[in-house]
Design a protein around this motif. Structure first.
Motif, PDB file in Angstrom:
ATOM      1  N   GLU A   1      64.977 -15.371  65.975  1.00  0.00           N
ATOM      2  CA  GLU A   1      65.760 -16.523  66.426  1.00  0.00           C
ATOM      3  C   GLU A   1      66.381 -16.239  67.793  1.00  0.00           C
ATOM      4  O   GLU A   1      66.579 -17.144  68.603  1.00  0.00           O
ATOM      5  CB  GLU A   1      66.861 -16.837  65.409  1.00  0.00           C
ATOM      6  CG  GLU A   1      66.335 -17.310  64.058  1.00  0.00           C
ATOM      7  CD  GLU A   1      67.460 -17.664  63.105  1.00  0.00           C
ATOM      8  OE1 GLU A   1      68.629 -17.711  63.562  1.00  0.00           O
ATOM      9  OE2 GLU A   1      67.186 -17.901  61.919  1.00  0.00           O
TER      10      GLU A   1
ATOM     11  N   GLY B   1      62.910 -15.190  70.506  1.00  0.00           N
ATOM     12  CA  GLY B   1      61.827 -16.066  70.073  1.00  0.00           C
ATOM     13  C   GLY B   1      60.664 -16.112  71.043  1.00  0.00           C
ATOM     14  O   GLY B   1      60.848 -16.137  72.267  1.00  0.00           O
TER      15      GLY B   1
ATOM     16  N   GLU C   1      64.469 -11.884  61.293  1.00  0.00           N
ATOM     17  CA  GLU C   1      65.696 -12.650  61.533  1.00  0.00           C
ATOM     18  C   GLU C   1      66.022 -12.727  63.027  1.00  0.00           C
ATOM     19  O   GLU C   1      66.462 -13.762  63.530  1.00  0.00           O
ATOM     20  CB  GLU C   1      66.866 -12.001  60.787  1.00  0.00           C
ATOM     21  CG  GLU C   1      66.808 -12.141  59.272  1.00  0.00           C
ATOM     22  CD  GLU C   1      67.946 -11.412  58.587  1.00  0.00           C
ATOM     23  OE1 GLU C   1      68.827 -10.879  59.318  1.00  0.00           O
ATOM     24  OE2 GLU C   1      67.975 -11.369  57.349  1.00  0.00           O
TER      25      GLU C   1
END
Length: 356
Positions: free
Chosen positions: A199, A202, A196
């Motif tokens: 994000e 990245g 998760e």
């Protein structure tokens, strides 16, 4: 303080109510007034009238002196050009970049701003923008304490940010020492959380960026939920180091004591390089407990990052590979090979040219 000034002013305040006596504070001493507002007026009892008088008189003198200096030399304090911070990072400040939001605002260019992430533009690219010479840049080195980066105020708000690479390292350090997460054989259970967070961290983010310091606040609840599922816990703490320091074997024993060799069977592979580093940068004659903490931290970080290839890529893109001793970066090795090849080619061309 001049009693001739203090006495009359104190007497002038005497018949006034608290509200009346504070009436001129916002104008004469705005910084002190704001601080008083934070603390709360309830603490300002009337018996403190003399203290309030002293603050008022001294502040008034200081403000008048500063105003006089500004009025006499305005060119030192005012500029017609918009001001943009030029951030410097790395040894010798080899990385130089500006906040995209701050830079575009100075150029009156519209753009879509992300409230949680502030992207950057390196100075070479910024110099090619039209209107570059109309901006005054001020140097702003990125500062860090040993375990935390100094937050940086956003361009047009009271929000504070840190570089993404600093946020990642602080997040991992919090897992290691704050939650002792990897002493509980739970690495696999964190895989969803790590996914998760890609994000935020990245691998496709190619340039340094700033992230709001509270952007990971929601992860605290996720971490607590993961830790609740653990039946077998290891809450052992790092033990004190003897006055004569510790050895490589002592470091290995400490990793076993903390249960880390069960979570990361490969962790002892990093012991030698980490030990050499902490020994080379120690502040005293012998290694201390704080050095052992550093060694345990680096060993765990190396294990975690080696299991998360996208995070390794992110760390490389953010120029953070050198922040973790013993970190092996394939991208850095490839870049070094290319640079070495170019240098050899240039050397051959120079030799060939000199022979002619």
């Amino acid at each position: 303080m001049d009693s001739r000034e203090f006495g009359p002013f104190s007497n002038e305040l005497a018949p006034l109510t608290l509200e009346e006596s504070l009436r001129d504070y916002p104008h004469m001493t705005p910084l002190i007034w704001n601080k008083m507002q934070e603390v709360g007026r309830s603490v300002l009892y009337w018996k403190r009238r003399h203290a309030m008088t002293a603050v008022y008189v001294v502040s008034r003198r200081a403000i008048r002196s500063i105003d006089a200096v500004i009025e006499k030399r305005p060119y030192l304090f005012f500029t017609e050009k918009p001001i943009v911070r030029m951030f410097e990072d790395g040894r010798g400040g080899e990385q130089r970049f500006v906040m995209e939001a701050e830079f575009f605002k100075a150029l009156n260019i519209d753009f879509v701003k992300n409230q949680n992430v502030l992207h950057t533009i390196d100075m070479e690219e910024a110099q090619n923008k039209r209107g570059f010479k109309k901006i005054e840049f001020i140097r702003y080195p990125i500062r860090r304490a040993k375990h935390r980066a100094v937050p940086i105020k956003g361009p047009d708000s009271d929000e504070f940010y840190v570089l993404a690479v600093d946020l990642l390292i602080e997040f991992l350090r919090n897992l290691i020492f704050g939650y002792k997460a990897f002493q509980k054989k739970l690495f696999e259970k964190f895989s969803e959380l790590f996914q998760e967070l890609e994000e935020t961290f990245g691998a496709d983010i190619k340039k340094p960026c700033f992230i709001k310091i509270n952007v990971l606040a929601k992860t605290k609840e996720s971490i607590k939920n993961i830790l609740k599922t653990d039946e077998e816990t290891n809450e052992e703490s790092i033990r004190m180091v003897k006055p004569e320091g510790f050895t490589v074997e002592d470091l290995k024993n400490e990793l076993k004591h903390l249960g880390l060799t069960e979570t990361f069977p490969e962790i002892e592979e990093h012991v030698d390089v980490v030990y050499r580093h902490v020994d080379s940068v120690k502040k005293e004659k012998f290694l201390r407990t704080c050095d052992l903490y550093d060694a345990v931290e680096f060993c765990q970080m190396l294990c975690v990052l080696n299991r998360l290839p996208n995070y390794k890529k992110f760390l490389h893109n953010q120029k953070g590979c050198g922040r973790i001793p013993g970190f092996q970066c394939d991208d850095c090795d490839e870049e070094k090979k290319k640079t070495s090849g170019i240098q050899k080619s240039m050397k051959k061309l120079k030799i060939a040219g000199s022979r002619r």
